[in-house]
Design a protein around this motif. Structure first.
Motif, short mmCIF file in Angstrom:
data_model
loop_
_atom_site.label_atom_id
_atom_site.label_comp_id
_atom_site.label_asym_id
_atom_site.label_seq_id
_atom_site.Cartn_x
_atom_site.Cartn_y
_atom_site.Cartn_z
N THR A 271 0.82 -1.21 0.00
CA THR A 271 0.00 0.00 0.00
C THR A 271 0.86 1.27 0.00
O THR A 271 0.41 2.31 -0.49
CB THR A 271 -0.95 0.02 1.21
OG1 THR A 271 -0.22 -0.18 2.41
CG2 THR A 271 -2.01 -1.08 1.08
N GLU B 247 0.35 4.49 -2.46
CA GLU B 247 0.36 5.90 -2.03
C GLU B 247 1.37 6.70 -2.84
O GLU B 247 1.10 7.85 -3.22
CB GLU B 247 0.67 5.97 -0.54
CG GLU B 247 -0.45 5.39 0.33
CD GLU B 247 -0.04 5.19 1.77
OE1 GLU B 247 1.16 5.41 2.10
OE2 GLU B 247 -0.91 4.81 2.58
N ALA C 257 -11.30 -5.73 3.17
CA ALA C 257 -11.08 -4.56 4.02
C ALA C 257 -9.94 -3.70 3.49
O ALA C 257 -10.05 -2.46 3.43
CB ALA C 257 -10.79 -5.00 5.45
N GLU C 258 -8.82 -4.33 3.11
CA GLU C 258 -7.68 -3.57 2.62
C GLU C 258 -7.97 -2.95 1.27
O GLU C 258 -7.57 -1.82 0.98
CB GLU C 258 -6.44 -4.46 2.56
CG GLU C 258 -5.13 -3.71 2.32
CD GLU C 258 -4.77 -2.74 3.42
OE1 GLU C 258 -3.85 -1.93 3.21
OE2 GLU C 258 -5.41 -2.77 4.51
N THR C 259 -8.69 -3.69 0.41
CA THR C 259 -9.06 -3.12 -0.89
C THR C 259 -9.96 -1.91 -0.70
O THR C 259 -9.78 -0.88 -1.37
CB THR C 259 -9.76 -4.19 -1.75
OG1 THR C 259 -8.88 -5.29 -1.96
CG2 THR C 259 -10.15 -3.61 -3.11
N ARG D 23 -9.99 0.09 1.80
CA ARG D 23 -9.16 1.19 2.30
C ARG D 23 -8.38 1.85 1.17
O ARG D 23 -8.28 3.08 1.07
CB ARG D 23 -8.19 0.67 3.37
CG ARG D 23 -7.46 1.77 4.12
CD ARG D 23 -6.50 1.20 5.15
NE ARG D 23 -5.27 0.73 4.55
CZ ARG D 23 -4.25 1.53 4.22
NH1 ARG D 23 -4.33 2.83 4.41
NH2 ARG D 23 -3.16 1.02 3.69
N ALA E 200 -10.74 4.02 -0.94
CA ALA E 200 -11.02 5.31 -0.31
C ALA E 200 -9.86 6.28 -0.50
O ALA E 200 -10.06 7.46 -0.83
CB ALA E 200 -11.31 5.11 1.18
N LEU E 201 -8.64 5.79 -0.30
CA LEU E 201 -7.44 6.62 -0.47
C LEU E 201 -7.33 7.12 -1.92
O LEU E 201 -7.09 8.30 -2.16
CB LEU E 201 -6.22 5.80 -0.09
CG LEU E 201 -4.83 6.40 -0.16
CD1 LEU E 201 -3.90 5.68 0.80
CD2 LEU E 201 -4.22 6.33 -1.56
N THR F 211 -16.25 -3.24 -1.65
CA THR F 211 -14.99 -2.50 -1.79
C THR F 211 -15.12 -1.19 -2.56
O THR F 211 -14.31 -0.28 -2.36
CB THR F 211 -13.95 -3.36 -2.51
OG1 THR F 211 -14.44 -3.71 -3.82
CG2 THR F 211 -13.65 -4.64 -1.72
#
Length: 277
Positions: free
Chosen positions: A88, A92, A116-118, A120, A123-124, A164
């Motif tokens: 991740t 970024e 959950a990670e996808t 997140r 959203a980013l 997601t």
């Protein structure tokens, strides 16, 4: 045209019943070839930089910024895309550098953690106007979801998208990564079922192993983004070695230039094939 976002490029293709080709960038010559091909045939293209490519170069910024510069100079829409990113922090960085989309690969995580990670990452990225592609499970060639016999369930796929918020979904329909022969047989009935169940564009990974007629059938059934890497690497390598065998030289421009020209020709052909022209 130059830089474009993934969602709008795929939405246009989906509405017209065609697909967009996504080609991997490894050397600068690849990106130059894809821009040449897109301009030659008047079609958009996705230029993908994988996490493996980043490791090869030692960092993302040099190859990404060079590819973005080539995209800016192209007169057709170009999406510069981070492919198969598991880190991740790399996602970024891609957002900070100005890449227009990412494929977040949480496929090796347990299902709940992947979702959950996808979410997140979505959203980013959406906060920065960056599109996100993802998949439910690991793609074939890596002992995973696209291995022979493994298939994506339409109900699971629809639920994953809802959980997601991804903009595109890679699905398992019979292809496999890193195939060097074009013998894969796709399940077009499943592609059509996924198209009807999933509200976002479908992505075909491992397309190098699919023959031309299989790719056309996949697009007609509902594929919107088609990733090609190994096949073009074969084209690159054959042209480079052929040039060296025919006329040995230490001038790297001679054989890399021949490879670039050959990739541009094949990329142009594939762009048109996937656009059903």
């Amino acid at each position: 045209m130059s830089r474009s976002d993934l969602a709008s490029v795929l939405a246009g293709a989906r509405a017209e019943g065609r697909a967009v080709a996504a080609f991997n960038v490894i050397q600068l010559e690849h990106a130059e070839a894809y821009a040449t091909a897109a301009e030659r045939v008047g079609l958009p293209v996705v230029m993908q930089i994988s996490e493996n490519c980043v490791r090869y170069h030692g960092s993302l910024a040099p190859i990404a910024l060079a590819t973005l510069a080539i995209a800016d100079a192209c007169d057709q829409p170009v999406v510069v895309h981070l492919d198969h990113a598991e880190d991740t922090a790399l996602v970024e960085e891609a957002v900070r550098l100005g890449l227009m989309s990412v494929m977040f690969d949480g496929s090796t995580l347990p299902d709940d953690a992947n979702r959950a990670e996808t979410a997140r990452v979505v959203a980013l990225c959406h906060a920065a106007g960056v599109g996100v592609e993802a998949e439910l499970g690991e793609v074939g060639g890596k002992d995973g979801v696209h291995a022979p016999g493994v298939r994506t369930d339409p109900t699971d796929a629809a639920r994953f998208v809802a959980d997601t918020g991804v903009d595109a979904l890679a699905v398992a329909v019979g292809s496999s990564h890193a195939m060097t022969d074009r013998t894969a047989e796709l399940d077009t009935d499943l592609i059509a079922a996924l198209r009807d169940s999933v509200p976002v564009p479908l992505v075909l990974h491992g397309s190098s192993g699919v023959p031309d007629d299989g790719l056309v059938a996949a697009v007609k059934a509902g594929m919107t983004k088609v990733n090609v890497a190994t096949h073009l690497n074969q084209v690159f390598t054959r042209a480079m070695t052929g040039r060296l065998e025919a006329s040995p030289t230490v001038d790297t421009r001679k054989y890399l230039g021949a490879a670039r020209d050959a990739v541009a020709d094949e990329a142009a052909r594939l762009l048109q094939l996937l656009a059903l022209r």
